[in-house]
Design an enzyme around this catalytic site. Structure first.
Site, short mmCIF file in Angstrom:
data_model
loop_
_atom_site.label_atom_id
_atom_site.label_comp_id
_atom_site.label_asym_id
_atom_site.label_seq_id
_atom_site.Cartn_x
_atom_site.Cartn_y
_atom_site.Cartn_z
N THR A 197 12.30 -21.30 -2.90
CA THR A 197 11.82 -21.75 -4.19
C THR A 197 11.16 -23.11 -4.02
OG1 THR A 197 12.46 -22.29 -6.47
CG2 THR A 197 14.08 -22.74 -4.77
N GLU A 346 18.20 -20.00 -8.31
CA GLU A 346 19.52 -20.31 -7.77
C GLU A 346 20.64 -19.52 -8.43
OE1 GLU A 346 16.87 -23.88 -7.05
OE2 GLU A 346 17.14 -22.36 -8.60
N LYS A 456 8.39 -38.13 -24.29
CA LYS A 456 8.96 -39.20 -25.12
C LYS A 456 7.82 -40.05 -25.67
CE LYS A 456 12.65 -42.60 -25.43
NZ LYS A 456 13.76 -43.28 -24.74
N TRP A 461 11.76 -37.78 -28.91
CA TRP A 461 11.68 -36.75 -27.88
C TRP A 461 10.97 -35.53 -28.45
CZ3 TRP A 461 12.63 -37.84 -23.00
CH2 TRP A 461 13.51 -38.89 -22.68
#
Length: 566
Positions: A197, A346, A456, A461
């Site tokens: 990956t 994963e 941000k 956010w």
């Protein structure tokens, strides 16, 4: 320590290990006559498939493969790849599914790092091999894969057409191999598969899984997909076709499940829109999984409306990138059932799949889309939490945000020969995903963004995924990507790339006016209007079809700086 009472093991009682060969064995028990199809070129039943898997095992043994050796595969999605899923692993060897979309230098790194011993390679990828072959350090034998043998051509069978240092062509080798092979028992924690990956920095990371982990992942899918019918999949009536590369996290694990169930399977080879649609229709495909880009390509095809009746039985699990409401709505209008799933390389990968309970199934379509575009509900056997920057757990109240961390029976233990990054992955005993999300009390996962992609701006956010979802609902927008770029006044500001639908002529002013109207109605925060909108023919993607925001940030930053300096 809690005192428990253990059941003593006896010499007579034998507990069989959880091995991939056990999944294969189920395919002959109940429906061995069901078919496995490759494009419009080849088809076989499960009796033939099991025979071919054993012939492959004999070919591998003759080529010098021993338990613990690594076998690399570079192929399109095919019946051959499926045979390798079972044949390579069941002899105790390691299957390395090579990402053919990486650069030749990255492919070279992964093959050397994985210590590949034997390579099975489709003739389409021979130019890659030619470029790196002299630098491969561990490979001893090569086997060529070709579709010509299924089209009536015997060209590939002539010795002069096969590189002299190749063992031969796959079909010819299988034909000449014995059809009997007794797959051995071994420890279920034996290494079964590996793939690589890519991240934002450094070389690709080697992810690896054991037989037990893949067996348990299959049981997890069986429980959620079939038992709870999160994405109803019945071996008696459903037809499975992956549209996610088989090199990418075992095609999300579904080939193991479909084979265990002896369901009809269709493998499309190289992805071609017209052929994908043709296979969907002629083979009566009912279940697939793919990234949003592929679904958007098929939904936008001029032929989609023509085949509306056929598409109405198609169920599609979306992962890799967020499913926007705009795309979900377009698919639903064609009768396609869409649902999101969540996971990562994963995690083998599935950790969540959308599941509508009885009350939610009764909701209007528009309300269902809100749920179907969430990341899904936490899968059985997965312990998923939210964690703040200080390592504290965040409540599952549907509002509080934190990084998704997880534990479960099929999560990778680390990265091959990379203990430092492996320790970072499992910091504090939890696998850290890097995804920021909220979780509702009834286990719906709502992804806010990747930690590196949250914008941000002005002390607020802003989720780039939320912005892309809003843009997807603007009439004429086929696809979008939003990134944050540095801003002297606000810290960061959002910038957008947009691909238009055919027949539309959008303008920056028009798109911004559409968003501003929603701001004035109180439907959006003012920060959701991007500073800059660029119209492009396509959105840059990674090798597995995800939006490549690292590349977009770099290219847009260079473009803006260039404009400013000019």
């Amino acid at each position: 320590m809690i005192q428990t009472r253990l059941i003593p093991r006896t010499a007579e009682a034998q507990e069989p290990p959880m091995l991939i060969k056990t999944l294969l064995a189920q395919s002959l028990r109940y429906e061995p006559q069901r078919e496995i199809v490759y494009r419009n070129l080849f088809r076989m039943n499960y009796v033939d498939f099991n025979r071919r898997v054993r012939q492959l095992a004999n070919v591998l043994a003759d080529s010098g493969v021993a338990p613990g050796d690594t076998v690399a595969v570079l192929d399109w999605d095919s019946h051959r790849y499926l045979e390798c899923f079972f044949g390579v692993t069941s002899v105790g060897a390691i299957l390395h599914t090579v990402n053919v979309r990486l650069s030749p230098a990255q492919i070279l790194f992964t093959m050397n790092h994985a210590n590949d011993k034997v390579v099975l390679i489709h003739e389409d990828f021979l130019p890659i091999l030619t470029a790196i072959k002299s630098q491969l350090t561990t490979v001893e034998n090569y086997i060529i894969l070709s579709d010509k043998v299924y089209t009536g051509s015997t060209t590939i069978n002539r010795l002069s057409d096969i590189p002299t240092d190749f063992l031969g062509e796959y079909e010819a080798l299988l034909t000449n191999a014995p059809s009997e092979y007794d797959f051995p028992d071994f420890d279920e924690n034996t290494w079964a598969t590996s793939f690589y990956t890519t991240g934002t920095t450094g070389n690709p990371k080697g992810v690896y899984f054991s037989h037990r982990q893949l067996f348990m992942h299959t049981m997890g899918l069986l429980t959620y997909i079939i038992g709870y019918e999160a994405m109803p999949f019945r071996g008696s009536s459903d037809v499975y076709m992956p549209i996610t590369p088989m090199f990418h996290v075992h095609a999300w694990g579904f080939p193991f499940l479909a084979t265990m169930m002896s369901a009809k399977q269709v493998y499309p080879g190289r992805y071609e829109p017209e052929l994908l649609l043709k296979l969907l229709i002629t083979e009566e495909v009912t279940l697939s999984h793919c990234v949003p880009t592929i679904l958007n390509m098929l939904v936008s095809s001029p032929a989609a409306e023509k085949y509306r009746e056929n598409l109405s039985r198609w169920k599609v699990l979306i992962g890799g990138s967020a499913l926007t409401k705009g795309l979900a709505k377009a698919a639903t209008e064609l009768g396609i059932t869409v649902m999101s799933g969540y996971g990562m390389s994963e995690t083998a990968p599935v950790m969540a799949v959308g599941y509508l309970n009885e009350q939610e199934k009764a909701l209007p379509t528009a309300d269902q889309l809100e749920l179907r575009t969430r990341a899904g509900r936490i899968s059985p056997f997965i312990d998923m939490r939210l964690m703040d920057d200080d390592g504290n757990f965040v409540p599952h109240d549907g509002h509080s945000l934190g990084e998704i961390v997880a534990r479960g029976p099929w999560l990778t233990q680390g990265y091959y020969e990379d203990p430092e990054r492996g320790a970072d992955l499992w910091k504090g005993g939890w696998l850290h995903t890097g995804d920021v999300a909220s979780v509702t009390p009834d286990n719906w996962v709502i992804i806010a963004d990747r930690t590196k992609d949250v914008i941000k701006t002005g002390g607020e956010w802003v989720s780039s995924l939320d912005m892309e979802d809003v843009l997807s609902q603007v009439d004429g927008v086929a696809e979008s990507a939003v990134v944050g770029l540095p801003d002297d006044r606000w810290g960061e500001r959002p910038h957008a790339l947009i691909v238009q639908k055919p027949g539309y002529t959008l303008t920056t002013e028009g798109v911004k006016a559409n968003l501003q109207a929603k701001v004035e109605r109180g439907e959006l925060h003012k920060w959701y209007v991007p500073d800059r909108i660029l119209f492009v023919p396509e959105i840059p993607k990674t090798s597995v079809g995800k939006i490549d925001k690292k590349r977009i940030r770099s290219e847009m930053k260079d473009l803006i700086l260039g404009v400013q300096s000019a």
